[in-house]
Design a protein around this motif. Sequence first.
Motif, mmCIF file in Angstrom:
data_model
loop_
_atom_site.group_PDB
_atom_site.id
_atom_site.type_symbol
_atom_site.label_atom_id
_atom_site.label_comp_id
_atom_site.label_asym_id
_atom_site.label_seq_id
_atom_site.Cartn_x
_atom_site.Cartn_y
_atom_site.Cartn_z
ATOM 1 N N LEU A 392 0.916 -1.198 0.116
ATOM 2 C CA LEU A 392 0.030 0.235 -0.028
ATOM 3 C C LEU A 392 0.901 1.285 0.095
ATOM 4 C CD1 LEU A 392 -2.885 -0.892 2.471
ATOM 5 C CD2 LEU A 392 -3.017 -0.651 -0.157
ATOM 6 N N THR A 393 2.176 0.956 0.668
ATOM 7 C CA THR A 393 3.009 2.455 0.543
ATOM 8 C C THR A 393 3.489 2.678 -0.894
ATOM 9 O OG1 THR A 393 4.046 1.660 2.557
ATOM 10 C CG2 THR A 393 5.146 3.102 1.387
ATOM 11 N N ILE A 394 3.648 1.611 -1.625
ATOM 12 C CA ILE A 394 3.827 1.914 -3.141
ATOM 13 C C ILE A 394 2.728 2.418 -3.846
ATOM 14 C CG2 ILE A 394 4.732 0.697 -5.258
ATOM 15 C CD1 ILE A 394 6.072 -1.248 -3.330
ATOM 16 N N ALA A 395 1.513 1.922 -3.798
ATOM 17 C CA ALA A 395 0.211 2.244 -4.199
ATOM 18 C C ALA A 395 0.061 3.672 -3.828
ATOM 19 C CB ALA A 395 -0.708 1.391 -3.924
ATOM 20 N N ALA A 396 0.187 3.876 -2.564
ATOM 21 C CA ALA A 396 -0.144 5.488 -2.015
ATOM 22 C C ALA A 396 0.786 6.457 -2.679
ATOM 23 C CB ALA A 396 -0.003 5.379 -0.498
ATOM 24 N N ILE A 397 1.899 6.133 -3.145
ATOM 25 C CA ILE A 397 2.804 7.060 -3.838
ATOM 26 C C ILE A 397 2.228 7.613 -5.111
ATOM 27 C CG2 ILE A 397 5.001 7.163 -4.995
ATOM 28 C CD1 ILE A 397 6.079 5.553 -2.677
ATOM 29 N N ARG A 398 1.478 6.724 -5.884
ATOM 30 C CA ARG A 398 0.935 6.963 -6.901
ATOM 31 C C ARG A 398 -0.561 7.651 -6.933
ATOM 32 N NH1 ARG A 398 1.600 5.595 -12.055
ATOM 33 N NH2 ARG A 398 -0.328 5.436 -13.683
ATOM 34 N N TRP A 399 -1.297 6.921 -5.887
ATOM 35 C CA TRP A 399 -2.787 7.334 -6.134
ATOM 36 C C TRP A 399 -3.081 8.267 -4.633
ATOM 37 C CZ3 TRP A 399 -2.046 2.283 -7.704
ATOM 38 C CH2 TRP A 399 -2.091 1.878 -8.920
ATOM 39 N N ARG A 400 -2.526 8.146 -3.707
ATOM 40 C CA ARG A 400 -2.718 8.988 -2.301
ATOM 41 C C ARG A 400 -1.410 9.425 -1.543
ATOM 42 N NH1 ARG A 400 -7.690 9.049 0.435
ATOM 43 N NH2 ARG A 400 -6.411 10.734 1.692
ATOM 44 N N ARG A 401 -0.723 10.123 -2.226
ATOM 45 C CA ARG A 401 0.697 10.671 -1.787
ATOM 46 C C ARG A 401 0.622 11.053 -0.355
ATOM 47 N NH1 ARG A 401 5.224 11.870 -5.615
ATOM 48 N NH2 ARG A 401 4.773 10.482 -7.367
ATOM 49 N N ASP A 402 -0.548 11.612 0.180
ATOM 50 C CA ASP A 402 -0.583 12.203 1.440
ATOM 51 C C ASP A 402 -0.515 10.959 2.371
ATOM 52 O OD1 ASP A 402 -3.102 11.543 0.434
ATOM 53 O OD2 ASP A 402 -4.007 12.401 2.077
ATOM 54 N N LEU A 403 -0.912 9.790 1.910
ATOM 55 C CA LEU A 403 -0.870 8.407 2.940
ATOM 56 C C LEU A 403 0.348 7.571 2.892
ATOM 57 C CD1 LEU A 403 -4.627 7.463 2.452
ATOM 58 C CD2 LEU A 403 -3.631 8.755 4.403
ATOM 59 N N ALA A 404 1.363 7.947 2.030
ATOM 60 C CA ALA A 404 2.342 7.202 1.920
ATOM 61 C C ALA A 404 3.431 7.049 3.044
ATOM 62 C CB ALA A 404 3.318 7.675 0.765
ATOM 63 N N LEU A 405 3.558 8.103 3.666
ATOM 64 C CA LEU A 405 4.638 8.007 4.832
ATOM 65 C C LEU A 405 3.865 7.444 6.062
ATOM 66 C CD1 LEU A 405 6.475 11.226 4.476
ATOM 67 C CD2 LEU A 405 7.333 9.058 3.728
ATOM 68 N N PRO A 406 2.661 7.676 6.486
ATOM 69 C CA PRO A 406 2.054 7.167 7.880
ATOM 70 C C PRO A 406 1.843 5.309 7.290
ATOM 71 C CG PRO A 406 0.895 8.990 7.048
ATOM 72 C CD PRO A 406 1.915 8.865 5.924
ATOM 73 N N VAL A 407 1.572 5.086 6.127
ATOM 74 C CA VAL A 407 1.489 3.727 6.127
ATOM 75 C C VAL A 407 2.853 3.069 5.741
ATOM 76 C CG1 VAL A 407 0.896 1.897 3.922
ATOM 77 C CG2 VAL A 407 -0.702 3.944 4.642
ATOM 78 N N MET A 408 3.772 3.790 5.140
ATOM 79 C CA MET A 408 5.139 3.108 5.587
ATOM 80 C C MET A 408 5.385 2.828 6.972
ATOM 81 S SD MET A 408 8.819 4.869 4.443
ATOM 82 C CE MET A 408 8.613 6.069 5.586
ATOM 83 N N ALA A 409 5.170 3.725 7.694
ATOM 84 C CA ALA A 409 5.427 3.750 9.403
ATOM 85 C C ALA A 409 4.625 2.453 9.924
ATOM 86 C CB ALA A 409 5.002 4.895 10.097
ATOM 87 N N LEU A 410 3.587 2.058 9.417
ATOM 88 C CA LEU A 410 2.816 0.962 9.753
ATOM 89 C C LEU A 410 3.506 -0.302 9.370
ATOM 90 C CD1 LEU A 410 -0.912 2.031 9.219
ATOM 91 C CD2 LEU A 410 0.003 1.364 11.303
#
Length: 540
Positions: A392-410
Amino acid sequence: MDAIGSTELPHQELRRLTHPYWLVLLFAVAAMLRLSAPNDFFEGDQNKQVGYVMDLLHHGHWATQFEVNGLIATKPPLYNWMAAGFCRAVGSTAPWVIKLPSLLAAGLLLVLLYRLTAHFLGQPAAFFACMACIASHHFTKLMWFARTDMLMTATVYAAIYVLVAVKDVWWKSSVLGIIMAASVLAKGPVGPCLFGIFLVLWAVREGHRPSMAKLRVALPGLIIFSIATATWLLIVMRLPEFRESVLNNELARRLPGSSVKTQPFYYYISHLFTRIAPWSLIGVLTAIAAYRRQENWTQIRFLVIWAAAYFVFFSAIPSKRHDLLLPVYPVMFMLAGLALEQMAVLLARRERAWFPMAAGAVLAIGGLVVSFRADGKLAITIAVATAVAGGLTIAAIRWRRDLALPVMALAFLGAHGLYYHYANVGPRVDYQEFATFVRDVKTETAGQPVLVYHSHPLISYELDLHEEFPDPRDLLERRPQWLIAPAPEVPIIESWTRWKLTPERSFSFHGLREIDATLYRVESTPLVTAAEAEDSITHR
């Protein structure tokens, strides 16, 4: 000192991202992963802290505590007071109650890290500094560890926050004195030493010079600190065990130039880059980049000097243990938070941000691999969740960049969860087997008196006992129905007492802790006189 971070991030959704409720969620996930892991009392010296708490509860030794083997506590009593208070409040001595002081101190340290980073670097960097802290191995370990490191570190950063962020009001010095007294009662002089190092650095940074006026302002805090510390020391100095064990042994071997065998000065370098990986490396790279660009270097230089001073302080101490380095890490998280803020800006501008992409890929692949190798539903679930969060971190970088770093932390938290539930389960499995033995003992003895003799201290804890191991001659004055003792001691005990000891259950392993314990039924035999016992001992 003015904050240097970005005062306004490029997009509204990114500003929403840095709301503290994300940190509450991450902290809750970290706590859940730690609390759901098997008991880790065999790691570190947690059995000592458990023994101190049990001694306070059973015997009321509030000034200083003793283990069941008769050894005096090597640490001051603040942690034990807190844990014993929680045990009294909830009516339980379960592991989660004894570890509560560390969890609460971890929460306090996060709040202080947020406020201090916001003071130095701005609110967005504060958010990401706390995110990095929560998603680090060392923090997740010590937040649920029955030792004094987290509590002491929280007191140091509380004092630093009061010093730099609270205006000069009449009560400021008194509060600092109370906090430093608490630091001494948490882990001795190391806390005040760390605060003193920062105080010097801060005075140089702000251009303050010593003067009688400043001494008068600081006097109330110095008086409070001195009275509290001296009162406790006067009480415990009357005990010869304290002078011998704590002053002549524990404290002396931590002084530079002591004759004890020591690790090299560079011992902590590898730990600095592994215990909170990858955040320490990111923090160092941030400092190097700021120096090369001369971008906000004056402010960042202060943080670098602060971290370096603490690192040198611990490296100069002959006795080293990686957990002791905890006070250095919050400053590294501040620098990492600034780097993560810059990554968030790049993501918001749809520019390249290689780190979350690489981290997401590694965590996704690692979680997927472990999911096929792990045993147990919970470990498999954590592995799958880690793989999903990485993807989801990779996916968020493309579609929901605002969520990429918190998801990466998870995803990072999932990886740390796998350490506790899969990669490092040996000590925890050993403790589960050990706890099973103690439960069998409780079933076998059915509430009848049990005497523990020279066995592992945690046996006494699991049986809710805290009676100092008896001297062999003391056995003559009592005859319990059950005895737990190491098998090699049995012939000696039988010779001294003329008891007949019948083994019922045994537990033995040689791993992280050497344990040899057997439950014996004490058969009824005529009491031995003291003279007969002395004669038996003499002949042996």
